[in-house]
Design a protein around this motif. Sequence first.
Motif: not given
Length: 135
Positions: A113, A116-117, A119-124, A127
């Motif tokens: 978990k 994933v968190r 990875k999502e934060k880095r992608a955000e 962006e």
Amino acid sequence: MTQHQTAQTMKPATAAKKLGVYLDATPADFREGVVSRAELNALQTDPPEWLRDLRRDGPHPRPVVAAKLGVSISGLARGGVTEALTTEQIEALKAENPEWLRKERETQAEVRKESVRIKEKRAEEAEKAARAERD
């Protein structure tokens, strides 16, 4: 002048790791020789009976045992599992579901978990940085 290409070879331990099998359970001729890249590819493409048996029944190396139990290799060690296990032993452990295994599975789930968190934060963040560059 022509160059002679030598076949790339590896130690049996490396080949066993790439094949996902426990080295000590492999046939003597495998353990005592070297394995070429072509031989490794042939073993992966068309595994002999001994390799199919090892993959199905074990004994399995710790990374495979950990994956089958849904825990980390460190979690196995904390649970006292230091030896290779057969598929039958792994299934018995799953059925027994001791306290250490439950805890380690929970820990592994939390680690996933968190990964994933992050990875999502880095992608955000990437962006946002891309948007800022465009503006």
